[in-house]
Design a protein around this motif. Structure first.
Motif, PDB file in Angstrom:
ATOM      1  N   GLN A   1      85.894  65.277  94.111  1.00 50.54           N
ATOM      2  CA  GLN A   1      86.845  64.514  93.308  1.00 50.54           C
ATOM      3  C   GLN A   1      86.308  64.025  91.970  1.00 50.54           C
ATOM      4  OE1 GLN A   1      88.067  61.400  95.971  1.00 50.54           O
ATOM      5  NE2 GLN A   1      89.416  62.746  97.117  1.00 50.54           N
ATOM      6  N   VAL A   2      85.004  63.987  91.803  1.00 48.13           N
ATOM      7  CA  VAL A   2      84.437  63.466  90.550  1.00 48.13           C
ATOM      8  C   VAL A   2      83.611  64.545  89.859  1.00 48.13           C
ATOM      9  CG1 VAL A   2      84.383  61.078  91.358  1.00 48.13           C
ATOM     10  CG2 VAL A   2      82.409  62.531  91.705  1.00 48.13           C
ATOM     11  N   PRO A   3      83.556  64.512  88.548  1.00 46.91           N
ATOM     12  CA  PRO A   3      82.841  65.567  87.811  1.00 46.91           C
ATOM     13  C   PRO A   3      81.342  65.309  87.659  1.00 46.91           C
ATOM     14  CG  PRO A   3      83.929  64.110  86.282  1.00 46.91           C
ATOM     15  CD  PRO A   3      84.307  63.638  87.675  1.00 46.91           C
ATOM     16  N   ILE A   4      80.659  64.990  88.751  1.00 50.88           N
ATOM     17  CA  ILE A   4      79.215  64.784  88.674  1.00 50.88           C
ATOM     18  C   ILE A   4      78.519  66.130  88.461  1.00 50.88           C
ATOM     19  CG2 ILE A   4      77.169  64.125  89.971  1.00 50.88           C
ATOM     20  CD1 ILE A   4      78.794  61.987  91.296  1.00 50.88           C
ATOM     21  N   PHE A   5      78.912  67.111  89.242  1.00 50.37           N
ATOM     22  CA  PHE A   5      78.367  68.455  89.128  1.00 50.37           C
ATOM     23  C   PHE A   5      79.509  69.359  88.692  1.00 50.37           C
ATOM     24  CE2 PHE A   5      76.055  66.448  92.694  1.00 50.37           C
ATOM     25  CZ  PHE A   5      74.805  66.371  92.102  1.00 50.37           C
ATOM     26  N   GLU A   6      79.432  69.859  87.481  1.00 52.17           N
ATOM     27  CA  GLU A   6      80.522  70.681  86.951  1.00 52.17           C
ATOM     28  C   GLU A   6      80.755  71.946  87.768  1.00 52.17           C
ATOM     29  OE1 GLU A   6      79.617  71.341  82.867  1.00 52.17           O
ATOM     30  OE2 GLU A   6      79.647  69.201  82.405  1.00 52.17           O
ATOM     31  N   ASP A   7      79.691  72.449  88.374  1.00 47.79           N
ATOM     32  CA  ASP A   7      79.817  73.715  89.091  1.00 47.79           C
ATOM     33  C   ASP A   7      79.741  73.539  90.613  1.00 47.79           C
ATOM     34  OD1 ASP A   7      77.163  72.985  89.184  1.00 47.79           O
ATOM     35  OD2 ASP A   7      76.386  74.959  88.660  1.00 47.79           O
TER      36      ASP A   7
END
Length: 84
Positions: free
Chosen positions: A40-46
């Motif tokens: 749900q969160v963009p901590i790791f883009e991939d």
């Protein structure tokens, strides 16, 4: 990331008043809760829950404790002002 962001703000006419980086730990009740958070969160883009299953399971095995699954976090704060 902080340096790049500060340079972008300065280039846009802002003055960086303060910068602060800090570390903290977040705990999740279960591996499922951590996985839901990562989706749900963009901590790791991939982040790919299927492809990353092996590394995820190894991480959980090394990070689980009495408080849950520990996730070390690193945050940056920038305070900038634009001249009036």
């Amino acid at each position: 990331m902080t340096l790049e962001t500060a340079e972008e703000l300065t280039g846009a006419g802002f003055t960086v008043v303060a910068e602060k980086a800090f570390f903290y730990e977040e705990f999740f009740h279960s591996p499922t809760d951590l996985d839901t958070f990562l989706r749900q969160v963009p901590i790791f883009e991939d982040h790919d829950p299927v492809a990353d299953r092996g590394p995820f399971d190894r991480y959980v095995a090394s990070a689980v404790g009495s408080r849950g699954v520990r996730l070390a976090r690193h945050w940056f704060l920038l305070h900038a002002r634009r001249a009036a």
